[in-house]
Each structure stands twice: as C-alpha cells, then as structure tokens.
Design an enzyme around this catalytic site. Structure first.
Site, PDB file in Angstrom:
ATOM      1  N   ALA A  11       0.872  -1.171   0.056  1.00 43.26           N
ATOM      2  CA  ALA A  11      -0.110   0.096   0.078  1.00 43.26           C
ATOM      3  C   ALA A  11       0.849   1.265   0.056  1.00 43.26           C
ATOM      4  O   ALA A  11       0.262   2.432  -0.135  1.00 43.26           O
ATOM      5  CB  ALA A  11      -1.110   0.090   1.214  1.00 43.26           C
ATOM      6  N   GLY A  13       5.046   3.281  -0.473  1.00 40.03           N
ATOM      7  CA  GLY A  13       6.602   3.161  -0.763  1.00 40.03           C
ATOM      8  C   GLY A  13       7.156   2.235  -1.604  1.00 40.03           C
ATOM      9  O   GLY A  13       6.547   1.949  -2.766  1.00 40.03           O
ATOM     10  N   TYR A 154      15.749  -1.466  14.919  1.00 37.34           N
ATOM     11  CA  TYR A 154      15.416  -1.546  13.563  1.00 37.34           C
ATOM     12  C   TYR A 154      16.562  -2.411  12.731  1.00 37.34           C
ATOM     13  O   TYR A 154      16.469  -3.281  12.216  1.00 37.34           O
ATOM     14  CB  TYR A 154      15.360  -0.128  12.914  1.00 37.34           C
ATOM     15  CG  TYR A 154      15.153  -0.083  11.513  1.00 37.34           C
ATOM     16  CD1 TYR A 154      13.802  -0.697  10.958  1.00 37.34           C
ATOM     17  CD2 TYR A 154      15.937   0.146  10.535  1.00 37.34           C
ATOM     18  CE1 TYR A 154      13.669  -0.635   9.548  1.00 37.34           C
ATOM     19  CE2 TYR A 154      15.886   0.183   9.240  1.00 37.34           C
ATOM     20  CZ  TYR A 154      14.749  -0.155   8.614  1.00 37.34           C
ATOM     21  OH  TYR A 154      14.535  -0.262   7.357  1.00 37.34           O
ATOM     22  N   LYS A 158      17.107  -6.076  10.747  1.00 43.49           N
ATOM     23  CA  LYS A 158      17.866  -6.296   9.510  1.00 43.49           C
ATOM     24  C   LYS A 158      18.651  -6.978   9.315  1.00 43.49           C
ATOM     25  O   LYS A 158      19.305  -7.779   8.416  1.00 43.49           O
ATOM     26  CB  LYS A 158      18.104  -4.925   8.832  1.00 43.49           C
ATOM     27  CG  LYS A 158      16.535  -3.997   8.723  1.00 43.49           C
ATOM     28  CD  LYS A 158      15.674  -4.598   7.805  1.00 43.49           C
ATOM     29  CE  LYS A 158      14.138  -3.586   7.430  1.00 43.49           C
ATOM     30  NZ  LYS A 158      13.327  -4.343   6.594  1.00 43.49           N
TER      31      LYS A 158
HETATM   32  N1  LIG Z   1      12.575   3.976   2.983  1.00 45.16           N
HETATM   33  C1  LIG Z   1      13.834   3.547   3.197  1.00 45.16           C
HETATM   34  O1  LIG Z   1      14.803   4.425   3.194  1.00 45.16           O
HETATM   35  C2  LIG Z   1      14.307   2.177   3.535  1.00 45.16           C
HETATM   36  C3  LIG Z   1      15.651   1.830   3.529  1.00 45.16           C
HETATM   37  C4  LIG Z   1      15.780   0.468   3.602  1.00 45.16           C
HETATM   38  C5  LIG Z   1      14.950  -0.495   3.855  1.00 45.16           C
HETATM   39  N2  LIG Z   1      13.748  -0.019   3.783  1.00 45.16           N
HETATM   40  C6  LIG Z   1      12.842  -1.041   4.012  1.00 45.16           C
HETATM   41  O2  LIG Z   1      11.603  -0.972   2.861  1.00 45.16           O
HETATM   42  C7  LIG Z   1      10.542  -1.700   3.371  1.00 45.16           C
HETATM   43  C8  LIG Z   1       9.327  -0.852   2.935  1.00 45.16           C
HETATM   44  O3  LIG Z   1       9.313   0.426   3.467  1.00 45.16           O
HETATM   45  P1  LIG Z   1       9.124   1.718   2.711  1.00 45.16           P
HETATM   46  O4  LIG Z   1       9.958   2.771   3.151  1.00 45.16           O
HETATM   47  O5  LIG Z   1       8.166   1.517   1.620  1.00 45.16           O
HETATM   48  O6  LIG Z   1       8.067   2.060   4.031  1.00 45.16           O
HETATM   49  P2  LIG Z   1       6.350   2.342   4.021  1.00 45.16           P
HETATM   50  O7  LIG Z   1       6.022   3.057   5.348  1.00 45.16           O
HETATM   51  O8  LIG Z   1       6.256   3.516   2.760  1.00 45.16           O
HETATM   52  O9  LIG Z   1       5.805   1.212   3.568  1.00 45.16           O
HETATM   53  C9  LIG Z   1       5.695  -0.109   4.561  1.00 45.16           C
HETATM   54  C10 LIG Z   1       4.392  -0.621   4.258  1.00 45.16           C
HETATM   55  O10 LIG Z   1       4.539  -1.982   5.354  1.00 45.16           O
HETATM   56  C11 LIG Z   1       3.159  -2.026   5.774  1.00 45.16           C
HETATM   57  N3  LIG Z   1       3.176  -2.630   7.146  1.00 45.16           N
HETATM   58  C12 LIG Z   1       3.692  -1.996   8.230  1.00 45.16           C
HETATM   59  N4  LIG Z   1       3.175  -2.874   9.206  1.00 45.16           N
HETATM   60  C13 LIG Z   1       2.512  -3.732   8.876  1.00 45.16           C
HETATM   61  C14 LIG Z   1       1.979  -5.000   9.375  1.00 45.16           C
HETATM   62  N5  LIG Z   1       2.060  -4.946  10.704  1.00 45.16           N
HETATM   63  N6  LIG Z   1       1.068  -5.808   8.587  1.00 45.16           N
HETATM   64  C15 LIG Z   1       1.185  -5.509   7.233  1.00 45.16           C
HETATM   65  N7  LIG Z   1       1.486  -4.364   6.759  1.00 45.16           N
HETATM   66  C16 LIG Z   1       2.435  -3.635   7.422  1.00 45.16           C
HETATM   67  C17 LIG Z   1       2.630  -0.465   6.033  1.00 45.16           C
HETATM   68  O11 LIG Z   1       1.364  -0.354   5.919  1.00 45.16           O
HETATM   69  C18 LIG Z   1       3.113   0.159   4.847  1.00 45.16           C
HETATM   70  O12 LIG Z   1       2.236   0.187   3.519  1.00 45.16           O
HETATM   71  C19 LIG Z   1      10.617  -2.022   4.952  1.00 45.16           C
HETATM   72  O13 LIG Z   1      10.949  -3.382   5.220  1.00 45.16           O
HETATM   73  C20 LIG Z   1      11.776  -1.136   5.221  1.00 45.16           C
HETATM   74  O14 LIG Z   1      12.360  -1.394   6.302  1.00 45.16           O
HETATM   75  C21 LIG Z   1      13.279   1.225   3.664  1.00 45.16           C
END
Ligand SMILES: NC(=O)c1ccc[n+]([C@@H]2O[C@H](COP(=O)([O-])OP(=O)(O)OC[C@H]3O[C@@H](n4cnc5c(N)ncnc54)[C@H](O)[C@@H]3O)[C@@H](O)[C@H]2O)c1
Length: 260
Positions: A11, A13, A154, A158
């Site tokens: 939903a 990112g 966090y 990871k």
């Molecule tokens: N944005 C960054 O800079 C970054 C960097 C490294 C890794 N990541 C990783 O990338 C992944 C996506 O992150 P993003 O940046 O797109 O974040 P985001 O917050 O935009 O999206 C994360 C999604 O996960 C869903 N989510 C959270 N808890 C949940 C649950 N209990 N059940 C089901 N869905 C759930 C949220 O509703 C959301 O839609 C994550 O694993 C994050 O740790 C992000």
C-alpha cells in the site's frame, strides 16, 4: 500465462512502487497490507500471518510465482521486531508451498543498509533463534530509551533478516527446490517511512553523513522496485542468498574492501 506475485507492504513506498511496476509489465499482483490491499492482514500477529497465507491461497487458486516481502516498520518499538523479522519470515515461509507449481519460483525480502549500523547482539541472537516472545521482551527493554537503545531495534531486525536469508537460501527448501531466495538492502529511499527524516535540506545532509550515498543521493522507491522485479524474474536463475545493496554507495564507503 502472466506471472502472479505477492507483495507485502503493497500500500505504500517501495511495495507500492513494485506493485505498480509489475502491473505495468502485465503481471498479476496480490497486494498485502494493513489497508488498501487485495489481502488485508496484520503481519505483526500470528493470526494475521496465518490469514495472509489462507487468503493468498484462495485468491491465487493455490499457485503463485513470486513473493516480495517488503512490509516493514522503523519505529523504536517491539512492533518493529514483530513485522520486520517474524512477519517477513512467516510471509516467505508460509507462502513457499504455493510457489511449488511455478515454472520460475522466486522470493525476495527487503533488508536494509541499516544492517551495517549499530545493533543489539542480544536481540539479534534471539531473532536468529526464532524466539519471538523473548525477542519482544528484549525490544521492550531497548524501547525504554527511544533515542539511544531504541534505535538499535530496527538495525537488529535487518541484521537478523539478512542472516536468515544467507542461512536459508542454499538449503534444500530453497535452492534445492529451484527457488532463488535473496534480499535487497536499500540506502535512504524517499517514502513515507523516511519523510520526517528528509524533510529539509539540513535533515537530508545530516542523514547522508551517517548513510553516505555518493552515487545520486537519496533514491525514489522505483529504484528499489526495479531491482526487486529483476531478482524475482525468470531471468534470475543463479543469484542465491545475496544481499544486494541498492544504496548509492553506502556499503562500499562504510565496509570498503572488507567484504565482496
Ligand atoms: N525507506 C527507506 O529508506 C528504506 C531503507 C531501507 C529499507 N527499507 C525497508 O523497505 C521496506 C518498505 O519500506 P518503505 O520505505 O516502503 O515504508 P512505507 O512505510 O512507505 O511502507 C511500509 C508498508 O508496510 C506496511 N506494514 C507495516 N506494518 C504492517 C503490518 N503489521 N502488517 C502488514 N503491513 C504492514 C505499511 O502499512 C506500509 O504500507 C521496509 O521493510 C523497510 O524497512 C526502507
């Protein structure tokens, strides 16, 4: 027949960008999230993880081609442990049987370059042992000081997730069943997760001092989506247990030639 992929965290990112990319390419995508998804499930609970597998089995007819475990949290709280590690592992393991009917089954998880940052050895060990109650207790202790020990939560999830991929990928369940299992480790990506950290030029500059990204700086989620899509495509026949850093150079700067 078009490929059918399951994406958790679809939903927002990176998950949302991946869903849009795959759909543009003609794939069928079953999105999973807390809201705005084909399958609404809470990956922080055992019930939600079970419901995810049941719902995907039903919606897909019992056969899928790829799993993208993207959902995650970055808050200094136990929920981050429940979603990032146990929710991710449960998604991948729970959906693995549905990959059996695919001609090119694939699975990928989203780790992070944060795995290179300070983490809590005790929490990492509990995660590696798969002991969710004890890991949640440890996270509760760390969360008492959100700006210091809370920040270790966090990174610890990871570290454990990258380690899980390394340990599982070459086993009979994955490589032995013809399923490439890999991870990506993004640097700073402009998504709702990081919005508060990169709001101003000053914030961006100070974050990039900790997460150096000499190649093109902070990235848009489509950058990660393209890599995920390739890792889970039929073209990827031999990547096994790799943690692919898509980080503008953070890994190269921080770890230099200590790994390759
Ligand atoms: N944005 C960054 O800079 C970054 C960097 C490294 C890794 N990541 C990783 O990338 C992944 C996506 O992150 P993003 O940046 O797109 O974040 P985001 O917050 O935009 O999206 C994360 C999604 O996960 C869903 N989510 C959270 N808890 C949940 C649950 N209990 N059940 C089901 N869905 C759930 C949220 O509703 C959301 O839609 C994550 O694993 C994050 O740790 C992000």
């Amino acid at each position: 027949m078009p490929r059918t992929s399951v994406i958790t965290g679809a939903a927002s990112g990176i998950g949302k960008a991946t869903k849009e990319l795959l759909e543009q390419r003609g794939e069928r995508v079953i999105g999973v999230d807390l809201h705005d998804a084909e399958v609404v499930a809470d990956l922080s609970t055992a019930e939600g993880r079970g419901a995810l597998v049941d719902a995907v089995r039903e919606v897909s007819g019992g056969r899928i081609d790829a799993v993208y475990a993207v959902a995650g949290l970055a808050i200094p709280a136990p929920a981050t442990v429940a979603v990032n590690f146990f929710g991710t592992v449960a998604s991948i393991e729970g959906l693995r049987p549905l990959l059996a009917g695919s001609e090119a089954p694939r699975a990928v998880v989203v780790s992070s370059m944060a795995a290179l940052m300070a983490s809590d050895d005790e929490l990492v060990a509990l995660l590696t042992d798969g002991d969710e109650p004890a890991a949640m207790d440890r996270a509760q202790v760390l969360a008492k000081e959100p700006s210091t020990t809370g920040q270790l939560i966090y990174a610890s999830t990871k570290v454990a997730l990258s380690r899980w991929v390394r340990r599982k990928a070459a086993t009979a369940e994955w490589a032995g069943a013809g399923i490439p299992l890999n991870a990506v480790a993004p640097g700073v990506i402009a998504t709702p997760m990081t919005a508060d950290l990169i709001d101003t030029e000053q914030e961006r500059e100070s974050l990039l001092k900790v997460v150096p990204m000499p190649l093109n700086g902070i990235a848009e989620p489509i950058v990660v989506a393209r890599l995920l899509a390739w890792l889970n495509s039929a073209e990827n026949t031999h990547l096994c247990g790799q943690i692919v850093y898509v980080d503008g150079g953070s890994d190269a700067v921080l770890r230099g030639d200590s790994v390759w």
